[in-house]
Design a protein around this motif. Structure first.
Motif, PDB file in Angstrom:
ATOM      1  N   ILE A  67      -0.012   2.795  -2.817  1.00 23.01           N
ATOM      2  CA  ILE A  67      -1.436   2.596  -3.072  1.00 23.01           C
ATOM      3  C   ILE A  67      -1.842   1.420  -2.144  1.00 23.01           C
ATOM      4  N   THR A  68      -2.704   2.048  -1.287  1.00 23.39           N
ATOM      5  CA  THR A  68      -3.236   1.080  -0.393  1.00 23.39           C
ATOM      6  C   THR A  68      -4.839   1.151   0.048  1.00 23.39           C
ATOM      7  N   HIS A  69      -5.420   1.269   1.023  1.00 18.72           N
ATOM      8  CA  HIS A  69      -6.633   1.242   1.057  1.00 18.72           C
ATOM      9  C   HIS A  69      -6.857   2.178   2.572  1.00 18.72           C
ATOM     10  N   SER A  70      -8.149   2.539   2.585  1.00 17.90           N
ATOM     11  CA  SER A  70      -8.406   3.516   3.921  1.00 17.90           C
ATOM     12  C   SER A  70      -8.352   2.723   5.184  1.00 17.90           C
ATOM     13  N   ARG A  71      -8.350   1.440   5.273  1.00 18.39           N
ATOM     14  CA  ARG A  71      -8.535   0.832   6.660  1.00 18.39           C
ATOM     15  C   ARG A  71      -7.147  -0.040   6.679  1.00 18.39           C
ATOM     16  N   ASP A  72      -6.041   0.364   6.204  1.00 17.39           N
ATOM     17  CA  ASP A  72      -4.894  -0.282   6.128  1.00 17.39           C
ATOM     18  C   ASP A  72      -4.050   0.341   7.578  1.00 17.39           C
ATOM     19  N   PHE A  73      -3.466  -0.451   8.110  1.00 21.87           N
ATOM     20  CA  PHE A  73      -2.555  -0.013   9.330  1.00 21.87           C
ATOM     21  C   PHE A  73      -1.366  -0.843   9.547  1.00 21.87           C
ATOM     22  N   TYR A  74      -0.633  -0.454  10.315  1.00 18.54           N
ATOM     23  CA  TYR A  74       0.532  -1.202  10.862  1.00 18.54           C
ATOM     24  C   TYR A  74       1.657  -1.439   9.876  1.00 18.54           C
ATOM     25  N   ASN A  75       1.506  -2.467   8.647  1.00 20.20           N
ATOM     26  CA  ASN A  75       2.458  -2.413   7.832  1.00 20.20           C
ATOM     27  C   ASN A  75       2.716  -1.188   7.363  1.00 20.20           C
ATOM     28  N   ILE A  76       1.834  -0.451   6.899  1.00 19.90           N
ATOM     29  CA  ILE A  76       1.824   0.819   6.311  1.00 19.90           C
ATOM     30  C   ILE A  76       2.610   2.049   7.219  1.00 19.90           C
ATOM     31  N   ASP A  77       2.090   1.797   8.161  1.00 21.98           N
ATOM     32  CA  ASP A  77       2.739   2.797   9.352  1.00 21.98           C
ATOM     33  C   ASP A  77       3.970   2.733   9.636  1.00 21.98           C
ATOM     34  N   ILE A  78       4.540   1.411   9.548  1.00 21.45           N
ATOM     35  CA  ILE A  78       5.969   1.202   9.713  1.00 21.45           C
ATOM     36  C   ILE A  78       6.673   1.722   8.760  1.00 21.45           C
ATOM     37  N   PHE A  79       6.167   1.395   7.499  1.00 24.12           N
ATOM     38  CA  PHE A  79       6.800   1.691   6.193  1.00 24.12           C
ATOM     39  C   PHE A  79       7.044   3.487   5.997  1.00 24.12           C
ATOM     40  N   PHE A  80       5.863   4.122   6.437  1.00 17.98           N
ATOM     41  CA  PHE A  80       6.018   5.600   6.514  1.00 17.98           C
ATOM     42  C   PHE A  80       6.870   6.066   7.365  1.00 17.98           C
ATOM     43  N   GLU A  81       6.983   5.461   8.620  1.00 23.30           N
ATOM     44  CA  GLU A  81       8.162   5.870   9.802  1.00 23.30           C
ATOM     45  C   GLU A  81       9.247   5.663   9.110  1.00 23.30           C
TER      46      GLU A  81
END
Length: 318
Positions: free
Chosen positions: A5-19
């Motif tokens: 659960i995040t928000h539409s402008r989230d990046f970097y931390n969330i990208d590392i998590f998904f990778e």
């Protein structure tokens, strides 16, 4: 499947998590909290929910085996919506979102939803629990009473006091749109009556050596030190600040662990000041606080450890 659960402008931390999840062959679903509105299709029944997001991806609640509550943002209201209907739109979609999230309470979370809301919404409770577990906290008053605040200033503050909102306008670590922490001295104290329009938290100004941002993750610590000794809040100050890795004393780790366990939190960004008097002063814990700068600048594997924690717990929960 792990729901994030995040928000539409989230990046970097969330990208590392998904990778990282991809590398472990763990399926995931990104749910943008601000878009839980007319952009998504949601149906809840007594057996769970089905949700189709703004991109057409569908998830059923029975598929979800763990949740990372990364961030919740305010639900976006359509610009074309009539002004008279906006309040009810926001209320009903907020209720719908709450029902979706609480339908998943029996799977592992970082952090448990109700625990997080309670702690994030009560800074005074945080200070009480921290003090209970041996941490040093500044004298504090949360008030709209100018007389009480003035008396507090003269009794505890030695001519200099910090005033800050209970919440923040923005949680950006870059300081964008962040309301500054204010310094109150004898001259500005005469304007304190305006506080009746906006209650604030007041504490004595602490002469500090530096500030610490501590990421606690289920008894593991990732701590960054920033070389700010002069400004009340490094996020909005202009200066040559940089992060360096810091090793907390064992007794501080033990006290913080006991505090976080009583709060029922697996994850939190903790702010601590090292005073010139040698004391470590606990200021607050933000369950959804930022730590991307520590991952980026100090190579701390925080996103990966969050994923590992959820993977381990969801397998235990099977």
């Amino acid at each position: 499947m792990i729901l994030c659960i995040t928000h539409s402008r989230d990046f970097y931390n969330i990208d590392i998590f998904f990778e990282y999840l991809k590398s472990k062959n763990i399926p995931y679903f990104r749910l943008n909290s601000d878009n839980i509105n007319n952009n998504q299709k949601i149906s809840i029944s007594e057996n769970g929910f089905e949700l189709t997001d703004e991109s057409g991806n569908t998830v059923h609640s029975e598929e979800i085996t763990a949740v990372w509550h990364r961030k919740s943002w305010r639900i976006d209201i359509p610009e074309e919506l009539d002004e008279s209907f906006r309040k009810i739109f926001l209320k009903e979609y907020s209720t719908l979102r709450y029902n979706v999230l609480t339908a998943l309470e029996n799977v592992p979370w970082i952090n448990p939803f109700e625990n997080e809301n309670k702690i994030d919404g009560n800074k005074m409770l945080q200070l009480n629990i921290a003090q209970k577990h041996g941490l040093t906290v500044p004298k504090t008053i949360f008030s709209n009473d100018a007389d009480k605040i003035t008396a507090f200033f003269h009794k505890y503050c030695k001519g200099k006091m910090v005033a800050k909102l209970h919440g923040v306008i923005s949680k950006s670590m870059g300081g964008e749109h962040l309301l500054s922490t204010n310094i109150i001295d004898e001259d500005s104290l005469e304007n304190i009556a305006d506080v009746e329009y906006c209650p604030m938290i007041f504490q004595p100004y602490i002469e500090k050596e530096y500030e610490l941002r501590i990421v606690y993750l289920d008894e593991e610590f990732f701590t960054g030190k920033i070389n700010n000794s002069e400004n009340a809040d490094w996020r909005i100050a202009q200066g040559n600040y940089f992060w360096s890795e810091y090793h907390l004393p064992e007794n501080i780790k033990q006290n913080l662990t006991a505090m976080m366990k009583e709060m029922g939190l697996y994850l939190g960004a903790i702010d601590v000041i090292k005073g010139k008097d040698g004391q470590y002063y606990f200021l607050e814990v933000n369950p959804q606080g930022e730590w991307g700068m520590l991952q980026k600048d100090l190579n701390f594997p925080i996103a990966q450890r969050i994923a590992d924690n959820l993977i381990k717990r969801m397998k235990t929960n099977e």
